[in-house]
Write a protein that holds these residues in place. Sequence first.
Motif, PDB file in Angstrom:
ATOM      1  N   ILE A 160      -0.982   5.654   4.991  1.00 55.30           N
ATOM      2  CA  ILE A 160      -1.057   5.263   3.299  1.00 55.30           C
ATOM      3  C   ILE A 160       0.073   5.933   2.495  1.00 55.30           C
ATOM      4  O   ILE A 160       0.135   4.688   1.463  1.00 55.30           O
ATOM      5  N   ASP A 161       0.859   5.881   3.053  1.00 51.95           N
ATOM      6  CA  ASP A 161       2.524   6.438   2.322  1.00 51.95           C
ATOM      7  C   ASP A 161       3.242   5.237   2.427  1.00 51.95           C
ATOM      8  O   ASP A 161       3.667   5.110   1.631  1.00 51.95           O
ATOM      9  N   GLY A 162       3.218   4.409   3.890  1.00 50.85           N
ATOM     10  CA  GLY A 162       3.915   3.617   4.174  1.00 50.85           C
ATOM     11  C   GLY A 162       3.560   1.840   3.997  1.00 50.85           C
ATOM     12  O   GLY A 162       4.070   1.351   3.934  1.00 50.85           O
ATOM     13  N   ASP A 163       1.764   1.985   5.016  1.00 53.04           N
ATOM     14  CA  ASP A 163       0.932   1.494   5.090  1.00 53.04           C
ATOM     15  C   ASP A 163       2.333  -0.126   5.735  1.00 53.04           C
ATOM     16  O   ASP A 163       1.742  -1.085   6.335  1.00 53.04           O
ATOM     17  N   THR A 164       2.797   0.465   6.707  1.00 56.18           N
ATOM     18  CA  THR A 164       4.211  -0.348   7.837  1.00 56.18           C
ATOM     19  C   THR A 164       3.000  -1.151   8.839  1.00 56.18           C
ATOM     20  O   THR A 164       3.175  -1.964   9.575  1.00 56.18           O
ATOM     21  N   ALA A 165       2.614   0.495   9.385  1.00 57.74           N
ATOM     22  CA  ALA A 165       1.427  -0.687  10.672  1.00 57.74           C
ATOM     23  C   ALA A 165       2.655  -0.843  11.705  1.00 57.74           C
ATOM     24  O   ALA A 165       2.474  -1.260  12.861  1.00 57.74           O
ATOM     25  N   GLN A 166       3.331   0.491  11.824  1.00 53.48           N
ATOM     26  CA  GLN A 166       5.090  -0.006  12.884  1.00 53.48           C
ATOM     27  C   GLN A 166       4.720   1.073  14.257  1.00 53.48           C
ATOM     28  O   GLN A 166       5.210   0.757  15.565  1.00 53.48           O
ATOM     29  N   THR A 182      -2.302   8.960  -1.522  1.00 53.00           N
ATOM     30  CA  THR A 182      -1.698   7.953  -3.116  1.00 53.00           C
ATOM     31  C   THR A 182      -2.989   7.481  -3.816  1.00 53.00           C
ATOM     32  O   THR A 182      -2.369   7.325  -4.273  1.00 53.00           O
ATOM     33  N   ARG A 183      -3.736   7.678  -3.200  1.00 55.96           N
ATOM     34  CA  ARG A 183      -4.605   7.885  -4.208  1.00 55.96           C
ATOM     35  C   ARG A 183      -5.167   8.250  -5.298  1.00 55.96           C
ATOM     36  O   ARG A 183      -6.077   7.882  -5.923  1.00 55.96           O
ATOM     37  N   GLN A 201      -2.056   2.563  10.324  1.00 51.18           N
ATOM     38  CA  GLN A 201      -1.320   3.002   9.425  1.00 51.18           C
ATOM     39  C   GLN A 201      -1.302   4.167   9.155  1.00 51.18           C
ATOM     40  O   GLN A 201      -3.178   4.394   8.691  1.00 51.18           O
ATOM     41  N   PRO A 235       0.954  12.464   1.678  1.00 51.35           N
ATOM     42  CA  PRO A 235       0.228  12.389   0.493  1.00 51.35           C
ATOM     43  C   PRO A 235      -0.390  11.436  -0.118  1.00 51.35           C
ATOM     44  O   PRO A 235      -0.897  10.181   0.262  1.00 51.35           O
TER      45      PRO A 235
END
Lengths: 339, 290
Positions: free
Chosen positions: B126-132, B15-16, B124, B13
């Motif tokens: 943009i909806d979670g920004d976790t980079a995992q 998010t911005r 990563q 989504p």
Amino acid sequence: MDNIFVICEIEDGKVADVSLELLTKGRSLANQLNCQLEAIALGHNLKGIEEQIFPYGADVVHIGDDKRLEPFTTLPYTSVIVELFKKEKPQIALLGATTMGRDLGPRVSSALQSGLTADCTALEIGDHEDKKAKKHYKNLLYQIRPAFGGNIVATIINPDCRPQMATVREGVMKKEIFSKTHKGKVKVIDVEKYLKPEDTVVRIVERHIEKNRINIKNSSIIVSGGYGMGSKENFSILYDLAEVLGGEVGASRAAVDAGFAEHDRQVGQTGVTVRPKLYIACGISGQIQHTAGMEESSMVIAINNDPAAPINKIADFVITGDVMETIPKLIKAYKKNTK
Amino acid sequence: MGLNIIVLAKQVPDTRNVGKDAMKADGTVNRAALPAIFNPEDLNALEQALRLKDKYPGTKVTLLTMGPGRAADIIREGLFRGADGGVLLTDRAFAGSDTLATSYALSCAIRKIKDYDLILAGRQAIDGDTAQVGPQVAEKLGLPQVTYGEEIYSAEKGKISLKRRLERGVETVECPMPAVVTINSSAPPCRPRNAKLVMKFKHAQTVTERQNQSEDYIDLTNDRPYLNIAEWSVDDIESDKEKLGLSGSPTKVKQIENVVFQAKESRHIQANDEEIEELVKELIANHTIG
């Protein structure tokens, strides 16, 4: 077993601030859980490193000193930490949400099949009732973070898997000496036993470490711009004000994404956390992702043409008006009253 | 010598661009009200893959995404820009996945794709920004990883050479292939759609999409197999079902709070010369500035 571990980050023989912040937080969580706080320090030529760590309340420092652990590469660090965790079985493991921590954390959590929550803004201890499975969990780590572009705040838990892992950005937690005379135990990690030959396949050919050119974190006055500034050109007026006041320019994520300012200036959950004396928010709507990084500013002035902007609710002074007209007035008034 | 490159991509989504109707009355996110886009850093990763394709003829770029049916949109978007094919991994069994369960499902799909020299992904989403997910996919496949990539210099003789952009500087790294590399937004932006490719792939669809189409299009793929976007369900990949979806996710969301700002006593200043000067005087007097 069941202790709290902090994976420390060491650069040029110095333990990073973010690690000391996590040790401070780890100490208070350990007191609450009545367990020990342990630190891991990996690198090369680490003699005496524990002296930097003990004052922050660590009961044990595990030191792995080997030339294959300097500089940081993912695989050797993963092998050492995964094996150590299998042996020590921590209940909580914390690391900095730095380029190192965000590279290492997921790899370790995947190898251990444990959960990891990135970029937490708060860590608390609490219970959990799983109504479906009719299970009660005591003393879980609540990993709290904004998500979804900052529109929600989520509390994440790992009910069944250990360790409960979390990363936290630099500056989010407070760094505080527990006791200058506090001493713990040093345990030497047998690195040789843990490293496999295939761990050293990634080679760093060249490395420039540059000190941050832009460092808004230490500035006592920050003039920050958001998407509402409209353009990179309009941002220049913020530099004018910052220069007059002796401050730095910050930016919201939306402004950075739009190319109005460099990433180093980004304030908020995915940028830096700042606590200046004065924060002037210009054309910033004030999503929680942003305010999480500046709400502890001593004073906030919001300049926005939207009287309903959320930022106004946390501002001490709200100026409703056009940024491009208001800032020159501020500069003029400042010059007039300081000469 | 051509390479086989898999690009991991996510439909997110935007998010911005969160509008007023983005939150439902009960405080949950109204995903339907948000435009769905190709995760920005995954586009940076796609561009790096396409540059390798330009450099090494015979290179094949395959997009892999997990998500609902409409995520086929980003595979088409990738085809329009130069990717050669795509796989949509979609099943209710994947619902509720955290990063670990997602990585596991993706790694199973990658094993099925089988031939790969390089796996690229955005740093990563943009909806979670976790980079995992990048590093976790690497771990699940037992591959080395290089995160925060900015520019891939070369991928030949069994190894890849690239620049990493870190918080405080840059690194040049060499890593044997196959490997997982994640790409930062500081890397060059993705090339735009190519008009010829848009013409070629505009009817590219998954099986499910085709079933909902009028009959005119149903036979289209008989002589044009490239218009098939592969659609895999949980039964198409070899996996331990316990490790998928909710049951494979160690992290659980305990609570979601709608963001509520605590109002503090704000003073309202008119944007005229007099009131602004009064404010500045006050700030100087209490040593906030000056």
